[in-house]
Write a protein that holds these residues in place. Structure first.
Motif, mmCIF file in Angstrom:
data_model
loop_
_atom_site.group_PDB
_atom_site.id
_atom_site.type_symbol
_atom_site.label_atom_id
_atom_site.label_comp_id
_atom_site.label_asym_id
_atom_site.label_seq_id
_atom_site.Cartn_x
_atom_site.Cartn_y
_atom_site.Cartn_z
ATOM 1 N N ILE A 61 0.850 -1.198 0.000
ATOM 2 C CA ILE A 61 0.000 0.000 0.000
ATOM 3 C C ILE A 61 0.880 1.241 0.000
ATOM 4 O O ILE A 61 0.744 2.118 -0.846
ATOM 5 C CB ILE A 61 -0.935 0.007 1.222
ATOM 6 C CG1 ILE A 61 -1.781 -1.268 1.254
ATOM 7 C CG2 ILE A 61 -1.825 1.244 1.186
ATOM 8 C CD1 ILE A 61 -2.538 -1.455 2.560
ATOM 9 N N SER A 62 1.798 1.328 0.949
ATOM 10 C CA SER A 62 2.752 2.434 0.995
ATOM 11 C C SER A 62 3.961 1.983 1.789
ATOM 12 O O SER A 62 3.892 1.032 2.573
ATOM 13 C CB SER A 62 2.133 3.684 1.640
ATOM 14 O OG SER A 62 1.909 3.474 3.021
ATOM 15 N N CYS A 63 5.072 2.673 1.556
ATOM 16 C CA CYS A 63 6.286 2.270 2.270
ATOM 17 C C CYS A 63 7.230 3.453 2.388
ATOM 18 O O CYS A 63 7.668 4.011 1.385
ATOM 19 C CB CYS A 63 6.970 1.112 1.539
ATOM 20 S SG CYS A 63 8.138 0.218 2.578
ATOM 21 N N ASP A 64 7.497 3.833 3.628
ATOM 22 C CA ASP A 64 8.520 4.814 3.934
ATOM 23 C C ASP A 64 9.441 4.126 4.941
ATOM 24 O O ASP A 64 10.009 3.104 4.630
ATOM 25 C CB ASP A 64 7.894 6.096 4.479
ATOM 26 C CG ASP A 64 8.764 7.322 4.221
ATOM 27 O OD1 ASP A 64 9.970 7.143 4.021
ATOM 28 O OD2 ASP A 64 8.235 8.448 4.219
ATOM 29 N N PRO A 148 3.189 7.902 0.822
ATOM 30 C CA PRO A 148 1.828 8.471 0.837
ATOM 31 C C PRO A 148 1.779 9.808 0.108
ATOM 32 O O PRO A 148 2.787 10.517 0.053
ATOM 33 C CB PRO A 148 1.554 8.649 2.329
ATOM 34 C CG PRO A 148 2.508 7.726 3.014
ATOM 35 C CD PRO A 148 3.735 7.710 2.158
ATOM 36 N N PRO A 149 0.616 10.182 -0.453
ATOM 37 C CA PRO A 149 -0.652 9.422 -0.392
ATOM 38 C C PRO A 149 -0.706 8.325 -1.449
ATOM 39 O O PRO A 149 -0.213 8.500 -2.561
ATOM 40 C CB PRO A 149 -1.700 10.508 -0.683
ATOM 41 C CG PRO A 149 -0.973 11.475 -1.593
ATOM 42 C CD PRO A 149 0.449 11.493 -1.118
ATOM 43 N N GLN A 150 -1.313 7.198 -1.093
ATOM 44 C CA GLN A 150 -1.484 6.068 -1.996
ATOM 45 C C GLN A 150 -2.911 5.552 -1.863
ATOM 46 O O GLN A 150 -3.497 5.602 -0.771
ATOM 47 C CB GLN A 150 -0.504 4.936 -1.653
ATOM 48 C CG GLN A 150 0.958 5.292 -1.832
ATOM 49 C CD GLN A 150 1.345 5.456 -3.286
ATOM 50 O OE1 GLN A 150 0.786 4.812 -4.172
ATOM 51 N NE2 GLN A 150 2.322 6.329 -3.535
ATOM 52 N N VAL A 151 -3.454 5.045 -2.963
ATOM 53 C CA VAL A 151 -4.832 4.553 -2.979
ATOM 54 C C VAL A 151 -4.897 3.248 -3.756
ATOM 55 O O VAL A 151 -4.311 3.133 -4.838
ATOM 56 C CB VAL A 151 -5.798 5.570 -3.619
ATOM 57 C CG1 VAL A 151 -7.234 5.033 -3.598
ATOM 58 C CG2 VAL A 151 -5.733 6.910 -2.895
ATOM 59 N N ILE A 152 -5.598 2.257 -3.204
ATOM 60 C CA ILE A 152 -5.911 1.009 -3.899
ATOM 61 C C ILE A 152 -7.426 0.835 -3.871
ATOM 62 O O ILE A 152 -8.039 0.891 -2.800
ATOM 63 C CB ILE A 152 -5.237 -0.208 -3.233
ATOM 64 C CG1 ILE A 152 -3.708 -0.067 -3.277
ATOM 65 C CG2 ILE A 152 -5.666 -1.501 -3.910
ATOM 66 C CD1 ILE A 152 -2.977 -1.197 -2.559
ATOM 67 N N GLU A 206 -18.006 -0.856 -3.814
ATOM 68 C CA GLU A 206 -16.700 -0.301 -4.136
ATOM 69 C C GLU A 206 -16.190 0.575 -2.988
ATOM 70 O O GLU A 206 -16.951 1.328 -2.374
ATOM 71 C CB GLU A 206 -16.756 0.514 -5.430
ATOM 72 C CG GLU A 206 -16.975 -0.347 -6.667
ATOM 73 C CD GLU A 206 -16.920 0.466 -7.948
ATOM 74 O OE1 GLU A 206 -16.841 1.714 -7.880
ATOM 75 O OE2 GLU A 206 -16.941 -0.154 -9.030
ATOM 76 N N LEU A 207 -14.902 0.456 -2.698
ATOM 77 C CA LEU A 207 -14.269 1.250 -1.651
ATOM 78 C C LEU A 207 -12.792 1.411 -1.987
ATOM 79 O O LEU A 207 -12.298 0.859 -2.969
ATOM 80 C CB LEU A 207 -14.470 0.616 -0.270
ATOM 81 C CG LEU A 207 -14.076 -0.860 -0.076
ATOM 82 C CD1 LEU A 207 -12.586 -1.010 0.160
ATOM 83 C CD2 LEU A 207 -14.842 -1.458 1.089
ATOM 84 N N ALA A 208 -12.104 2.168 -1.157
ATOM 85 C CA ALA A 208 -10.679 2.405 -1.369
ATOM 86 C C ALA A 208 -9.917 2.139 -0.080
ATOM 87 O O ALA A 208 -10.436 2.340 1.023
ATOM 88 C CB ALA A 208 -10.437 3.830 -1.837
ATOM 89 N N ILE A 209 -8.683 1.681 -0.237
ATOM 90 C CA ILE A 209 -7.737 1.586 0.870
ATOM 91 C C ILE A 209 -6.761 2.736 0.678
ATOM 92 O O ILE A 209 -6.100 2.834 -0.359
ATOM 93 C CB ILE A 209 -7.006 0.238 0.867
ATOM 94 C CG1 ILE A 209 -8.013 -0.901 0.988
ATOM 95 C CG2 ILE A 209 -5.994 0.178 2.013
ATOM 96 C CD1 ILE A 209 -7.428 -2.263 0.691
ATOM 97 N N ILE A 210 -6.699 3.636 1.649
ATOM 98 C CA ILE A 210 -5.920 4.864 1.522
ATOM 99 C C ILE A 210 -4.789 4.874 2.539
ATOM 100 O O ILE A 210 -5.006 4.612 3.721
ATOM 101 C CB ILE A 210 -6.809 6.106 1.732
ATOM 102 C CG1 ILE A 210 -7.823 6.238 0.580
ATOM 103 C CG2 ILE A 210 -5.976 7.372 1.859
ATOM 104 C CD1 ILE A 210 -8.777 7.402 0.742
ATOM 105 N N ALA A 211 -3.587 5.180 2.066
ATOM 106 C CA ALA A 211 -2.447 5.422 2.947
ATOM 107 C C ALA A 211 -2.167 6.911 2.946
ATOM 108 O O ALA A 211 -1.823 7.479 1.904
ATOM 109 C CB ALA A 211 -1.230 4.641 2.470
#
Length: 227
Positions: A61-64, A148-152, A206-211
């Protein structure tokens, strides 16, 4: 001298416990009631390890410094029976195991796979997921930077929505990771970075996974909500 040595040993033990507790806060595993995202959504985020008979998959999803990923594990089992099985998932950082947790795998009659639910994993950068004979190092297999920001986008059945603004529903999954759905136009902003979000068909799940991250907000129909 013996007392000094004892104090040194106790201090080292205390530091080890403190470090272990710090590590434990950096890692977490939870099951989600969402579908695995379509291949087009995760092509640049996808990692896999295994064979045609059994395989682990991860979608970053995201990576820092810390990373969030979806993962699942499946085993090919075409017998027409129902199966319930426990399997351990391990997360390693270097030579240290920082999490081990059993996850339930299920197979319904008519399905050809025994599989885990979709799992949300929080782990330190450079950690390795281990399940069965599969190994996935996060985020070595990702293509490009996923800060971020990231969306799936995916679909799911979620019951515990909160509504911070009209037309926006959120579920907080971790520090800066949310399930979200909205009606109409929406945008997520993090400082100078902005990302237009697609309109969702909420009736179809439908939905989103947000980072998100520090200072991020989501705007729906002119209403801004900090994340």
């Amino acid at each position: 001298m013996a007392i000094v040595l004892l104090l040194i040993v106790l201090a080292l033990i205390s530091l080890t416990i403190m470090f272990k507790r710090k590590e434990e806060k950096e890692v977490n595993l939870s099951a989600l009631t969402v579908a695995w995202p379509p291949a087009g959504e995760i092509s640049a985020r996808w990692c896999g390890s295994g064979t045609r008979m059994a395989s682990a998959e991860a979608a970053i999803i995201s990576c820092d410094d810390e990373c969030y990923a979806l993962m699942r594990y499946w085993v090919f089992f075409p017998a027409d029976v129902e199966v319930r099985r426990e399997i351990p998932i391990e997360i390693w950082k270097g030579d240290s195991e920082i999490l081990e947790e059993n996850v339930t795998m299920l197979k319904e009659a008519g399905s050809i796979y025994i599989q885990t639910p979709v799992l949300l994993v929080k782990l330190p950068r450079g950690s390795e997921l281990r399940i069965g004979d599969s190994r996935i190092r996060i985020p070595d297999c990702a293509k490009g930077t996923l800060r971020p920001p990231q969306v799936i986008y995916t679909r799911g059945i979620v019951r515990n929505w909160e509504t911070p603004a009209e037309g926006l529903d959120l579920v907080k999954l971790s520090d800066h990771v949310f399930l979200a759905r909205w009606k109409g136009q929406a945008r997520i902003s993090c400082g100078d970075l902005s990302l237009d979000l697609k309109e969702l068909d909420v009736a179809r799940g439908e939905l989103a996974i947000i980072a998100a991250g520090e200072g991020c907000e989501i705007e729906v129909s002119g209403r801004k909500v900090p994340l």
